[in-house]
Design a protein around this motif. Structure first.
Motif, PDB file in Angstrom:
ATOM      1  N   ALA A  32       0.852  -1.186   0.000  1.00 31.77           N
ATOM      2  CA  ALA A  32       0.000   0.000   0.000  1.00 31.77           C
ATOM      3  C   ALA A  32       0.887   1.235   0.000  1.00 31.77           C
ATOM      4  O   ALA A  32       1.123   1.864   1.036  1.00 31.77           O
ATOM      5  CB  ALA A  32      -0.932  -0.009   1.203  1.00 31.77           C
ATOM      6  N   ASP A  33       1.410   1.580  -1.177  1.00 31.28           N
ATOM      7  CA  ASP A  33       2.241   2.771  -1.332  1.00 31.28           C
ATOM      8  C   ASP A  33       1.300   3.964  -1.517  1.00 31.28           C
ATOM      9  O   ASP A  33       0.977   4.374  -2.640  1.00 31.28           O
ATOM     10  CB  ASP A  33       3.163   2.590  -2.543  1.00 31.28           C
ATOM     11  CG  ASP A  33       4.177   3.709  -2.669  1.00 31.28           C
ATOM     12  OD1 ASP A  33       4.008   4.740  -1.983  1.00 31.28           O
ATOM     13  OD2 ASP A  33       5.126   3.566  -3.460  1.00 31.28           O
ATOM     14  N   ILE A  34       0.850   4.499  -0.408  1.00 35.49           N
ATOM     15  CA  ILE A  34      -0.183   5.537  -0.424  1.00 35.49           C
ATOM     16  C   ILE A  34       0.310   6.809  -1.103  1.00 35.49           C
ATOM     17  O   ILE A  34      -0.422   7.446  -1.877  1.00 35.49           O
ATOM     18  CB  ILE A  34      -0.657   5.821   1.012  1.00 35.49           C
ATOM     19  CG1 ILE A  34      -1.264   4.549   1.622  1.00 35.49           C
ATOM     20  CG2 ILE A  34      -1.673   6.967   1.024  1.00 35.49           C
ATOM     21  CD1 ILE A  34      -1.619   4.676   3.087  1.00 35.49           C
ATOM     22  N   ASP A  35       1.552   7.197  -0.848  1.00 35.32           N
ATOM     23  CA  ASP A  35       2.087   8.442  -1.411  1.00 35.32           C
ATOM     24  C   ASP A  35       2.082   8.412  -2.938  1.00 35.32           C
ATOM     25  O   ASP A  35       1.787   9.423  -3.594  1.00 35.32           O
ATOM     26  CB  ASP A  35       3.507   8.683  -0.901  1.00 35.32           C
ATOM     27  CG  ASP A  35       3.537   8.990   0.579  1.00 35.32           C
ATOM     28  OD1 ASP A  35       2.499   9.428   1.110  1.00 35.32           O
ATOM     29  OD2 ASP A  35       4.595   8.781   1.206  1.00 35.32           O
ATOM     30  N   ASN A  36       2.411   7.269  -3.515  1.00 28.99           N
ATOM     31  CA  ASN A  36       2.471   7.137  -4.976  1.00 28.99           C
ATOM     32  C   ASN A  36       1.235   6.463  -5.564  1.00 28.99           C
ATOM     33  O   ASN A  36       1.199   6.180  -6.767  1.00 28.99           O
ATOM     34  CB  ASN A  36       3.724   6.353  -5.370  1.00 28.99           C
ATOM     35  CG  ASN A  36       5.005   7.066  -4.972  1.00 28.99           C
ATOM     36  OD1 ASN A  36       5.219   8.208  -5.358  1.00 28.99           O
ATOM     37  ND2 ASN A  36       5.835   6.398  -4.184  1.00 28.99           N
ATOM     38  N   GLU A  37       0.246   6.171  -4.697  1.00 27.98           N
ATOM     39  CA  GLU A  37      -1.011   5.540  -5.117  1.00 27.98           C
ATOM     40  C   GLU A  37      -0.757   4.236  -5.888  1.00 27.98           C
ATOM     41  O   GLU A  37      -1.335   3.979  -6.939  1.00 27.98           O
ATOM     42  CB  GLU A  37      -1.854   6.509  -5.956  1.00 27.98           C
ATOM     43  CG  GLU A  37      -2.276   7.748  -5.187  1.00 27.98           C
ATOM     44  CD  GLU A  37      -3.211   8.652  -5.977  1.00 27.98           C
ATOM     45  OE1 GLU A  37      -3.443   8.365  -7.173  1.00 27.98           O
ATOM     46  OE2 GLU A  37      -3.730   9.632  -5.411  1.00 27.98           O
ATOM     47  N   ILE A  38       0.134   3.418  -5.330  1.00 25.15           N
ATOM     48  CA  ILE A  38       0.443   2.112  -5.914  1.00 25.15           C
ATOM     49  C   ILE A  38      -0.040   1.030  -4.956  1.00 25.15           C
ATOM     50  O   ILE A  38       0.384   0.985  -3.794  1.00 25.15           O
ATOM     51  CB  ILE A  38       1.955   1.948  -6.178  1.00 25.15           C
ATOM     52  CG1 ILE A  38       2.434   2.991  -7.177  1.00 25.15           C
ATOM     53  CG2 ILE A  38       2.266   0.535  -6.680  1.00 25.15           C
ATOM     54  CD1 ILE A  38       3.946   2.983  -7.377  1.00 25.15           C
TER      55      ILE A  38
END
Length: 346
Positions: free
Chosen positions: A278-284
């Motif tokens: 859940a790479d929230i900063d990069n929306e990945i």
């Protein structure tokens, strides 16, 4: 009355008595609980943290079938010879040589279900059933969650109106039910017949639970979540590092960061660790896997948000977070090949 007639009557009486005794012994043996060695675990820790929807034991996989209102089914690890064991809606499945254990949640069964599950006795409870799907036994009538078999006891979260959610245990014959802790500790199966958990009250340290004495010992001090103890390493989500997947070496306490960013759930099996990135900063958002050696690179299994990663010897099963009834599978410890979850009925 002739002597021969009397003798015949007595012989007949003795035969009837022997038949009655034999039937009584048979039913006693059929209904008695068969107990386990103390080091038996009912499922893997990784499956336990992912709702325990699949459980492999002695060459069979017991699973909650999403295509049949999550009823309890059995199949081979290859996904063949599948058949229903009971109509209960199940999760947190455990198995030993004699029984399958599970949390029953018939309160959430489909409203169109003709069995009228909403008025069924102990609709949300802790249960045991024979491998052939017969002789169901309720171990706790009250709402239960996170059931983990260790030896001859089930450790689980028990709910009632007076104390809310607390840690309980019950013997597999339904006796010796007792409250162990006022916190809802999640005790997951670990190495050497022990259990593992992180604290909830004053700290999130990792502890080992000795099921023989019901005592705890400290394994690691830190802010940890959902630890998995495989004997050599302890894996956990590091709360102080944005829930990165981390592990420590048990002897040296050396700490290694496995994932490059936050994860939502994970499971460890064989040569890989599987996790929802859940790479929230990069929306990945991706379901990934990574080899357990330090030089391994991250591999993407599927793009999107997934949950409930359950693993057996042949397949990794996972669920679409946004469509809870959609399940997928990919081979365990082999090249990635994502397919819709499928099996062959008998």
């Amino acid at each position: 009355m002739k002597k021969s007639t009397k003798r015949f009557i007595w012989i007949l009486i003795i035969i009837v008595i022997l038949i009655i005794i034999g039937i009584s012994i048979f039913f006693h043996l059929q209904n008695r609980t068969r107990f386990n060695p103390t080091n038996v675990s009912g499922n893997t820790a990784g499956n336990y943290y992912n709702a325990g929807l699949f459980c492999e034991h002695n060459g069979m996989v017991y699973f909650s079938n999403p295509y049949d209102d999550y009823s309890l089914y059995e199949m081979t690890p290859q996904g063949t010879e599948a058949h229903q064991l009971c109509t209960d809606k199940v999760s947190f499945i455990n198995a030993d040589d004699n029984y399958v254990y599970y949390v029953r949640d018939n309160l959430k069964k489909s409203r169109s279900d003709s069995s009228f599950a909403f008025i069924t006795y102990a609709a949300n409870s802790l249960c045991r059933i024979n491998h052939n799907g017969k002789q169901s036994v309720i171990l706790d009538n009250d709402p239960s969650l996170y059931a983990a078999l260790s030896g001859n006891y089930i450790y689980y979260i028990h709910y009632d109106k007076e104390t809310a959610s607390t840690l309980y245990k019950v013997k597999i014959d339904g006796t010796e039910k007792q409250k162990l802790n006022s916190s809802p500790l999640l005790l997951s199966p670990a190495a050497n017949g022990t259990l593992c958990y992180n604290g909830l009250d004053s700290n999130h340290n990792i502890w080992s639970w000795n099921s023989a004495s019901d005592t705890s010992s400290l394994l690691y001090e830190g802010n940890c979540w959902n630890p998995i103890d495989d004997g050599s390493y302890i894996y956990f989500m590091d709360c102080t590092n944005d829930y990165h997947l981390t592990r420590i070496e048990k002897n040296s306490q050396e700490k290694t960061d496995i994932s490059e960013c936050r994860i939502d759930c994970y499971n460890v099996y064989g040569d890989y660790v599987y996790y929802q990135k859940a790479d929230i900063d990069n929306e990945i958002y991706e379901l990934c896997r990574k080899g357990l050696d330090a030089s391994s690179k991250e591999e993407v299994i599927a793009e999107g948000i997934y949950s409930d990663i359950n693993i057996t010897s042949n397949y990794v099963y996972f669920r679409n977070f946004r469509n809870q009834d959609e399940f997928f599978q990919t081979p365990t410890n082999e090249a990635i090949n994502v397919e819709k979850f499928t099996f062959e009925n008998e």
